[in-house]
Design a protein around this motif. Structure first.
Motif, PDB file in Angstrom:
ATOM      1  N   PRO A 121       0.801  -1.221   0.000  1.00  0.00           N
ATOM      2  CA  PRO A 121       0.000   0.000   0.000  1.00  0.00           C
ATOM      3  C   PRO A 121       0.838   1.278   0.000  1.00  0.00           C
ATOM      4  O   PRO A 121       0.339   2.336  -0.352  1.00  0.00           O
ATOM      5  CB  PRO A 121      -0.825  -0.103   1.285  1.00  0.00           C
ATOM      6  CG  PRO A 121      -0.203  -1.168   2.104  1.00  0.00           C
ATOM      7  CD  PRO A 121       0.582  -2.032   1.184  1.00  0.00           C
ATOM      8  N   TYR A 122       2.108   1.176   0.356  1.00  0.00           N
ATOM      9  CA  TYR A 122       2.982   2.357   0.344  1.00  0.00           C
ATOM     10  C   TYR A 122       4.003   2.293  -0.791  1.00  0.00           C
ATOM     11  O   TYR A 122       5.076   2.873  -0.692  1.00  0.00           O
ATOM     12  CB  TYR A 122       3.704   2.490   1.690  1.00  0.00           C
ATOM     13  CG  TYR A 122       2.779   2.760   2.835  1.00  0.00           C
ATOM     14  CD1 TYR A 122       2.193   4.002   3.001  1.00  0.00           C
ATOM     15  CD2 TYR A 122       2.473   1.759   3.752  1.00  0.00           C
ATOM     16  CE1 TYR A 122       1.337   4.254   4.044  1.00  0.00           C
ATOM     17  CE2 TYR A 122       1.617   2.002   4.803  1.00  0.00           C
ATOM     18  CZ  TYR A 122       1.050   3.257   4.938  1.00  0.00           C
ATOM     19  OH  TYR A 122       0.192   3.499   5.976  1.00  0.00           O
ATOM     20  N   TRP A 123       3.664   1.637  -1.881  1.00  0.00           N
ATOM     21  CA  TRP A 123       4.582   1.521  -3.014  1.00  0.00           C
ATOM     22  C   TRP A 123       5.007   2.889  -3.521  1.00  0.00           C
ATOM     23  O   TRP A 123       6.144   3.099  -3.903  1.00  0.00           O
ATOM     24  CB  TRP A 123       3.947   0.719  -4.155  1.00  0.00           C
ATOM     25  CG  TRP A 123       2.756   1.409  -4.750  1.00  0.00           C
ATOM     26  CD1 TRP A 123       1.457   1.241  -4.364  1.00  0.00           C
ATOM     27  CD2 TRP A 123       2.751   2.393  -5.770  1.00  0.00           C
ATOM     28  NE1 TRP A 123       0.637   2.064  -5.092  1.00  0.00           N
ATOM     29  CE2 TRP A 123       1.414   2.794  -5.970  1.00  0.00           C
ATOM     30  CE3 TRP A 123       3.734   2.994  -6.547  1.00  0.00           C
ATOM     31  CZ2 TRP A 123       1.035   3.748  -6.909  1.00  0.00           C
ATOM     32  CZ3 TRP A 123       3.373   3.951  -7.477  1.00  0.00           C
ATOM     33  CH2 TRP A 123       2.027   4.311  -7.654  1.00  0.00           C
ATOM     34  N   TRP A 124       4.087   3.843  -3.496  1.00  0.00           N
ATOM     35  CA  TRP A 124       4.351   5.179  -4.034  1.00  0.00           C
ATOM     36  C   TRP A 124       5.411   5.917  -3.218  1.00  0.00           C
ATOM     37  O   TRP A 124       6.121   6.773  -3.749  1.00  0.00           O
ATOM     38  CB  TRP A 124       3.061   5.988  -4.110  1.00  0.00           C
ATOM     39  CG  TRP A 124       2.337   6.085  -2.797  1.00  0.00           C
ATOM     40  CD1 TRP A 124       1.425   5.198  -2.283  1.00  0.00           C
ATOM     41  CD2 TRP A 124       2.492   7.102  -1.817  1.00  0.00           C
ATOM     42  NE1 TRP A 124       1.004   5.606  -1.038  1.00  0.00           N
ATOM     43  CE2 TRP A 124       1.641   6.781  -0.738  1.00  0.00           C
ATOM     44  CE3 TRP A 124       3.260   8.256  -1.740  1.00  0.00           C
ATOM     45  CZ2 TRP A 124       1.548   7.566   0.411  1.00  0.00           C
ATOM     46  CZ3 TRP A 124       3.162   9.043  -0.609  1.00  0.00           C
ATOM     47  CH2 TRP A 124       2.307   8.696   0.445  1.00  0.00           C
ATOM     48  N   VAL A 125       5.541   5.586  -1.923  1.00  0.00           N
ATOM     49  CA  VAL A 125       6.567   6.238  -1.109  1.00  0.00           C
ATOM     50  C   VAL A 125       7.948   5.846  -1.629  1.00  0.00           C
ATOM     51  O   VAL A 125       8.841   6.699  -1.761  1.00  0.00           O
ATOM     52  CB  VAL A 125       6.425   5.864   0.380  1.00  0.00           C
ATOM     53  CG1 VAL A 125       7.562   6.449   1.194  1.00  0.00           C
ATOM     54  CG2 VAL A 125       5.093   6.330   0.925  1.00  0.00           C
TER      55      VAL A 125
ATOM     56  N   GLY B 188      10.833   9.768   3.337  1.00  0.00           N
ATOM     57  CA  GLY B 188      10.225   8.591   2.714  1.00  0.00           C
ATOM     58  C   GLY B 188      11.005   7.324   3.016  1.00  0.00           C
ATOM     59  O   GLY B 188      10.430   6.265   3.255  1.00  0.00           O
TER      60      GLY B 188
ATOM     61  N   LEU C  86      10.174   6.150   6.477  1.00  0.00           N
ATOM     62  CA  LEU C  86       8.877   5.472   6.485  1.00  0.00           C
ATOM     63  C   LEU C  86       9.027   4.054   5.939  1.00  0.00           C
ATOM     64  O   LEU C  86       8.445   3.113   6.479  1.00  0.00           O
ATOM     65  CB  LEU C  86       7.855   6.263   5.662  1.00  0.00           C
ATOM     66  CG  LEU C  86       6.472   5.643   5.653  1.00  0.00           C
ATOM     67  CD1 LEU C  86       5.592   6.339   6.673  1.00  0.00           C
ATOM     68  CD2 LEU C  86       5.854   5.723   4.292  1.00  0.00           C
ATOM     69  N   ASN C  87       9.830   3.884   4.891  1.00  0.00           N
ATOM     70  CA  ASN C  87      10.037   2.559   4.309  1.00  0.00           C
ATOM     71  C   ASN C  87      10.803   1.625   5.235  1.00  0.00           C
ATOM     72  O   ASN C  87      10.735   0.418   5.091  1.00  0.00           O
ATOM     73  CB  ASN C  87      10.773   2.667   2.970  1.00  0.00           C
ATOM     74  CG  ASN C  87       9.852   3.103   1.868  1.00  0.00           C
ATOM     75  OD1 ASN C  87       8.661   2.859   1.915  1.00  0.00           O
ATOM     76  ND2 ASN C  87      10.406   3.762   0.879  1.00  0.00           N
TER      77      ASN C  87
ATOM     78  N   ILE D 164       7.664   1.147   8.626  1.00  0.00           N
ATOM     79  CA  ILE D 164       6.381   0.471   8.359  1.00  0.00           C
ATOM     80  C   ILE D 164       6.549  -1.028   8.076  1.00  0.00           C
ATOM     81  O   ILE D 164       5.903  -1.843   8.730  1.00  0.00           O
ATOM     82  CB  ILE D 164       5.612   1.168   7.216  1.00  0.00           C
ATOM     83  CG1 ILE D 164       5.265   2.607   7.605  1.00  0.00           C
ATOM     84  CG2 ILE D 164       4.369   0.391   6.825  1.00  0.00           C
ATOM     85  CD1 ILE D 164       4.295   2.765   8.732  1.00  0.00           C
TER      86      ILE D 164
END
Length: 135
Positions: free
Chosen positions: A12-16, A58, A61-62, A65
């Motif tokens: 769900p956080y691929w865009w980050v 970013g 976050l990666n 998470i």
């Protein structure tokens, strides 16, 4: 187990990872700082620096998470059956206030440092002013 890596790349956080970290935080600043015309412009250097900081956020976050989303020990999340137990988390007001206090303390220390050790490198005498200007 590569569950964390799959979350970063396709979850769900691929865009980050793909947009924030690689494009905004790496590719665009690299392009801006590689071109002679733009790397000599202070505004584009500041813009590239801000984009790098956004990319670093970013990256953080990666790191956080996926490390918390993937079970390291199989069955750990179902091991405790109490209705009071929840793996959902949201910071309390005291945690928000603590973060605000830490930020405020840093700002006050910075302000005190500016007052105690001024960063004016120019001598403010009239000899540096244009003719006719009174300080």
């Amino acid at each position: 187990d590569s569950g964390g890596l799959e979350l970063v790349l396709y979850g769900p956080y691929w865009w980050v990872f793909w947009i924030i970290q690689l494009v905004i935080g790496s590719a665009i600043p690299l392009a801006l700082l590689s071109i002679k015309k733009t790397k000599e412009n202070p505004l584009t250097v500041v813009l590239a620096s801000v984009m790098i900081v956004i990319g670093l956020l970013g990256m953080r976050l990666n790191i956080v998470i996926p490390g918390q989303a993937v079970e390291e020990i199989a069955g750990l999340s179902t091991a405790i059956g109490s209705p009071r137990f929840s793996n959902a988390y949201f910071p309390s007001w005291s945690e928000f206030l603590l973060a605000l206090g830490i930020l405020g303390t840093g700002m006050i220390l910075f302000w005190l440092g500016e007052k105690i050790f001024p960063s004016d490198h120019l001598d403010k005498t009239e000899s540096h002013l244009p003719a006719g200007v009174i300080s």
